[in-house]
Design an enzyme around this catalytic site. Structure first.
Site, short mmCIF file in Angstrom:
data_model
loop_
_atom_site.label_atom_id
_atom_site.label_comp_id
_atom_site.label_asym_id
_atom_site.label_seq_id
_atom_site.Cartn_x
_atom_site.Cartn_y
_atom_site.Cartn_z
N GLY A 215 0.81 -1.20 0.00
CA GLY A 215 0.00 0.00 0.00
C GLY A 215 0.85 1.26 0.00
O GLY A 215 1.92 1.32 -0.61
N SER A 216 0.38 2.25 0.72
CA SER A 216 1.02 3.56 0.67
C SER A 216 2.41 3.61 1.28
O SER A 216 3.14 4.59 1.08
CB SER A 216 0.13 4.60 1.35
OG SER A 216 -1.05 4.80 0.60
N THR A 217 2.82 2.58 2.05
CA THR A 217 4.20 2.59 2.55
C THR A 217 5.20 2.49 1.41
O THR A 217 6.35 2.93 1.55
CB THR A 217 4.44 1.44 3.55
OG1 THR A 217 4.19 0.19 2.91
CG2 THR A 217 3.54 1.57 4.76
N LYS A 219 5.15 4.24 -1.10
CA LYS A 219 5.38 5.59 -1.61
C LYS A 219 6.73 6.13 -1.17
O LYS A 219 7.26 7.07 -1.78
CB LYS A 219 4.25 6.52 -1.15
CG LYS A 219 2.91 6.19 -1.83
CD LYS A 219 1.75 6.95 -1.23
CE LYS A 219 0.43 6.53 -1.89
NZ LYS A 219 -0.76 7.13 -1.25
#
Length: 485
Positions: A215-217, A219
């Site tokens: 997920g957004s980790t 990024k």
């Protein structure tokens, strides 16, 4: 008469020679065959005739041996077995060994030739050396904080010391007591069947053997690639990102969970976790540059061992631009172990340098003399120091004024990134709450710990699963334990 005696003596010599040849054939040539025969119990009896060496954490053994008085005399015991099981694994008379018990089995069982007082001594005398001990890199306080922080939830935590690569914590829940499998009787059989039939899979080491969509980790990786490649040069410059963002070549329009992402700067997008900005950045960076950054950090490496093997974290390099946009926000085929994401946080904390994680500090003989010392692995530069410095700034902002406020520690500098990985058709799959972070104490020159925590949600709490709400408090507890010393 003398001639008959001579013939008889010669015949006896021939018989003796034949006996010696046959003995050599049985004991040398066919020895491996007999050793491997399931009906041969002698190796097992010899193996369990003495206590097994211990696995130590902070100078204290978390394992032991119990004298049963039976043919297979000594059984393995464990202190706080469920907490340490993702590290120790089990050593069973019936079901073999796993994890550290398997990777260091020769030394722990006393079978490793390096333990003998002289070369070939045990082969000649038939003796068996006492089992050696394995001294781990683990931090007992961090391990307990992670285990108690996860509690009854399904999830995993991995923590690393950025400056050395030492693994400080490795936890997976739900867990199990490896001591239940130590023997070879009916109780061990019942435990084996129960654990294998349990749908919660308590024997699965989620910290190193399961991969999740990050997920957004992820990024953090995308931002590193964008800064390293020069696609972004100013953290506060507008990124010209529409909201919603049409994925290239498709009619799919990517949206955000929060407002204010249209044309947001990298700093704003990182703190708010804007999908649209990072998907667009991923397509601008391109597959080669983004894949290269991910692979420098450890993705697509199937050879990582700590010393037991770690599952391969993946970044798909055969994607089109739309799929690349999804990959850049930790979706599509991007998958990572918690240990891999702890490595990402450690690379940022380490100024762009990453050391391969390791779990065994040294091995010793029963007498205490050192057999081997691991030591820190050589560092490799995985991103520019200037990129790591700016990522530290971005991750600190997430904790101070973004979605990671639950990870803040009074008197310490903490950087982090939240992530909520939703997947499946219509996001119907199990949601995963992520948090990756690092922390530097008030008197420390550099960060002392990097952590990745993941908590698996359920259908019942689908809307309540967030990285900041579920995973950040667990990571904070681990970081506090390490900073306390």
């Amino acid at each position: 008469m003398t001639r008959h005696i001579r013939h008889a003596a010669l015949f006896c010599l021939l018989l003796l020679a034949a006996l010696l040849v046959n003995a050599a054939r049985v004991q040398v040539v066919r020895a491996p065959e007999y050793d491997a025969n399931p009906a041969n119990r002698r190796p097992d009896i010899a193996r369990y005739q003495q206590p097994r060496g211990d696995i130590l954490v902070g100078g204290r053994p978390v394992t032991g041996s119990r004298d049963t008085g039976e043919h297979l005399r000594f059984e393995r015991t464990y202190r706080d077995g469920p907490m340490w099981a993702p590290v120790t694994g089990f050593a069973s008379q019936e079901y073999g060994t796993t994890l550290l018990e398997h990777a260091e089995d020769g030394l722990l069982s006393g079978a490793d030739p390096v333990l003998a007082p002289l070369p070939l001594w045990n082969d000649v005398t038939g003796a068996r050396s006492p089992g050696g001990d394995v001294v781990t890199t683990l931090h007992a306080g961090a391990q307990r904080a992670a285990y108690e922080g996860l509690g009854r939830r399904t999830g995993a935590v991995a923590a690393i010391e950025p400056a050395t690569g030492r693994v400080l914590a490795l936890v997976s829940t739900p867990s199990y007591d490896p001591g239940e499998l130590s023997g070879n009787g009916a109780a061990a059989l019942r435990a084996w069947r129960r654990l294998n039939d349990d749908p919660a899979r308590p024997m699965l080491n989620r910290a190193v053997r399961r991969t999740y969509p990050p997920g957004s980790t992820f990024k953090v990786v995308t931002a590193a690639a964008a800064l390293d490649s020069g696609v972004v040069t100013d953290l506060d410059a507008p990124t010209r990102s529409p909201d919603p963002y049409p994925l290239p070549g498709t009619r799919t329009r990517l949206t955000n969970e929060v407002p204010g992402c249209a044309d947001a700067s990298l700093r704003e997008a990182f703190e708010r976790s804007c999908n649209t900005v990072f998907a667009k950045l991923g397509t601008e960076v391109g597959v080669p540059a983004l894949a290269a950054t991910a692979e420098r950090l450890g993705f697509n490496d199937d050879g990582l061992r700590i010393p037991f093997p770690v599952a391969r974290s993946t970044f798909d390099t055969s994607v089109d631009r739309a799929q690349l946009g999804l990959s850049a926000i930790g979706q599509y085929n991007t998958r990572a172990t918690p240990l891999q994401m702890a490595m990402v946080a450690a690379a940022v904390a380490g100024g762009g340098q990453l050391r391969t994680p390791y779990l065994v500090e040294r091995t010793t003989r029963a007498s205490g003399s050192v057999v081997a010392t691991a030591g820190s692995r050589p560092a490799r530069q995985v991103m520019r120091p200037s990129t790591a410095l700016r990522l530290k700034e971005l991750m600190t902002g997430v904790v101070e004024s973004g979605t990671g406020a639950n990870a803040a520690i009074r008197g310490a500098t903490v950087g982090g990134k939240t992530g909520t990985a939703q997947h499946g058709v219509g996001n119907s799959g199990t949601p995963y709450a992520w948090f990756v972070s690092w922390a530097r104490g008030e008197r420390d020159l550099e960060p002392k710990v990097a952590v990745a925590a993941v908590v698996e949600g359920t259908a019942a709490d689908h809307g309540e699963v967030t990285g900041g709400g579920l995973a950040a408090p667990v990571a904070r507890a681990v970081m506090e334990a390490v900073l306390r010393g």
